[in-house]
Design an enzyme around this catalytic site. Structure first.
Site, PDB file in Angstrom:
ATOM      1  N   SER A   1      47.101  38.316  21.559  1.00 24.72           N
ATOM      2  CA  SER A   1      45.815  38.679  20.661  1.00 24.72           C
ATOM      3  C   SER A   1      46.679  39.972  19.457  1.00 24.72           C
ATOM      4  CB  SER A   1      44.822  39.556  20.545  1.00 24.72           C
ATOM      5  OG  SER A   1      43.817  40.038  19.991  1.00 24.72           O
TER       6      SER A   1
ATOM      7  N   ASP B   1      39.599  30.870  16.250  1.00 29.31           N
ATOM      8  CA  ASP B   1      39.175  32.103  16.628  1.00 29.31           C
ATOM      9  C   ASP B   1      39.251  33.108  15.619  1.00 29.31           C
ATOM     10  OD1 ASP B   1      40.401  34.765  17.474  1.00 29.31           O
ATOM     11  OD2 ASP B   1      41.178  34.235  19.025  1.00 29.31           O
TER      12      ASP B   1
ATOM     13  N   HIS C   1      37.900  33.995  22.012  1.00 30.31           N
ATOM     14  CA  HIS C   1      39.910  34.306  21.964  1.00 30.31           C
ATOM     15  C   HIS C   1      40.452  34.331  23.512  1.00 30.31           C
ATOM     16  CE1 HIS C   1      41.959  37.203  19.551  1.00 30.31           C
ATOM     17  NE2 HIS C   1      42.716  38.228  21.263  1.00 30.31           N
TER      18      HIS C   1
END
Length: 458
Positions: free
Chosen positions: A273, A332, A404
């Site tokens: 991320s 995602d 995620h």
């Protein structure tokens, strides 16, 4: 949605040319330029959509035995853009993706979220026992430095004192591991968004000139302002404050490159991320300032990474030979941001458009019964998201963290190339956030994030 009342960015932190690039510290060498462009491709687990490139990798060159890693590690690190290693997915590459994913997972497992702890928002363990403490004492790497980052923003909820938070670590492979993997690997790993300031940084999605090379600022190369702020900000106003994340990283990598300069080396960056964005900025930075020798491969394993920079940033990374393998869950939404509309597919205003860098391995568990010879194209996935098909399913509150989540990514890679449906964990978001001691103010940031995502995607 505007956050001007909450955000105050000190413009002095963006003066990036002040970084002390000491020629005696940095290994000066002519920059490595790839003879083969790092072409962006979308590759689907089980089904591959790929534009063929001239191959220098025969089908039997990388076998399925991990014993072949010392002979083939440069291919696994992306020497030829992972050509012929994806269709079918090479078990050797699959194992390496999982291995680097576990290094990222260790960041989360070692991060202290207990507000009553003396190490709150720092690593729970000392460097010499971190891997042992998270249950991976035989990983074959030694942590050499912890890395801290702070965003140069003023928010009502931040407390006095140091605001730097543990963001990841730098490690190097042991002598025994060198024999197994075929080279000395310098590894940098970053976790994703957790703290208040990091949530706010994710809102700062405007493009800003990177200007990481003081000798040639290249103002047309632009990156996301929030990530750049986190990467370059330091605690100059705090006594005994830390230098910027950038200063910490380049200093330690320079030191390790000097120590092992007579060995065969690789530099591997892995992040999840927001952490994958920091990995991308670091990779570009290392290549742009000429920190490494041209013979040292520089590879990014990006998990659930958003776009980081504009088209010029993408092209410059390719020109410098930065190799990026992006592992993406098709469900995602973070991997579609920023630039869901104005991105690399938009030919006008290239400087203002975000662009992904590198090879994209897409994991798509939506249709478990789908014929593996008839995969879903990237265009279809983009259209499905833009049209809002199954949008409520897409953003179910008990799934938003699951799609995620780093562990979800690792499980999906383990199931690749099988089209097994990944069982949704049913993550209790309320419980998860309470464990992070998030106050009602933080809830506003989280809720706003979801609203922004929905607004942009629809």
């Amino acid at each position: 949605m505007v956050f001007k009342p909450l955000l105050k960015v000190n413009s002095s932190c963006m003066n990036l040319t002040k970084f002390p690039l000491n020629p005696a510290v940095i290994i000066n060498s002519e920059k490595s330029y790839s003879s083969k462009p790092n072409v962006t491709k979308k590759i689907y687990c089980g089904t591959v959509t790929i534009t063929s490139l001239p191959s220098s990798l025969s089908s039997d060159r990388v076998c399925n035995n991990s014993a072949s890693l010392p002979l083939n590690w440069r291919d696994i690190q992306g020497l030829n853009n992972w050509e012929n290693l994806i269709q079918p997915l090479s078990p050797l590459l699959q194992d390496e993706i999982i291995r680097y994913g576990k290094f990222v997972t260790a960041c989360y497992e070692a991060f202290d979220l207990n507000p009553n702890s003396k190490r709150y928002l720092n690593c729970k363990h000392s460097k010499n026992r971190m891997f042992l403490a998270v249950g991976w004492g035989d990983c074959g790497y030694t942590v050499t430095k912890y890395v801290y980052a702070t965003a140069n923003i003023n928010v009502p909820i931040q407390n006095g004192g140091s605001c730097a938070r543990w963001i990841g670590y730098i490690a190097v492979s042991s002598d025994e591991e060198v024999k197994r993997i075929g080279r000395r690997d310098i590894l940098v790993t970053f976790r994703g968004t957790v703290t208040y300031q990091e949530w706010i940084v994710n809102f700062m999605s405007s493009l800003s000139p990177a200007r990481l090379d003081p000798n040639d600022p290249k103002p047309d190369i632009m990156v996301e302002a929030g990530f750049l702020n986190l990467y370059t900000s330091s605690e100059t106003n705090v006594r005994f404050g830390l230098g910027s994340c950038r200063e910490q990283l380049l200093s330690e990598i320079s030191r390790l490159l000097r120590i092992y300069k007579n060995e065969e080396l690789s530099i591997t960056l892995a992040g999840h991320s927001m952490g994958s964005s920091l990995a991308m900025l670091l990779a570009y930075d290392i290549a742009e300032v000429g920190l490494k020798q041209p013979s040292v491969p520089l590879t990014v394993f990006s998990f659930a990474g958003p776009r980081v920079g504009n088209v010029h940033f993408k092209e410059r990374c390719e020109e410098l030979g930065v190799k990026v393998l992006r592992i993406v869950n098709a469900n995602d939404p973070i991997t579609k941001l920023p630039g869901i509309i104005f991105n690399e597919s938009f030919s006008t205003w290239r400087s203002a458009c975000y662009a992904h860098v590198g090879i994209e391995l897409v994991l798509d568990p939506l249709k478990p019964n789908e014929d593996e010879t008839n995969g879903m194209s990237g265009i279809m996935i983009d259209q499905r998201i833009k049209k809002g098909v199954n949008m409520m399913e897409f953003f179910k509150i008990d799934d938003i963290l699951c799609v995620h989540d780093m562990q979800t990514y690792i499980e999906m890679i383990k199931n690749c190339p099988r089209r097994s449906r990944i069982r949704r964990k049913g993550v209790d978001m309320i419980k998860k956030l309470k464990e992070m001691n998030m106050t009602s103010v933080a809830w506003i940031y989280v809720a706003t994030t979801l609203v922004v995502l929905l607004t942009i995607l629809v």
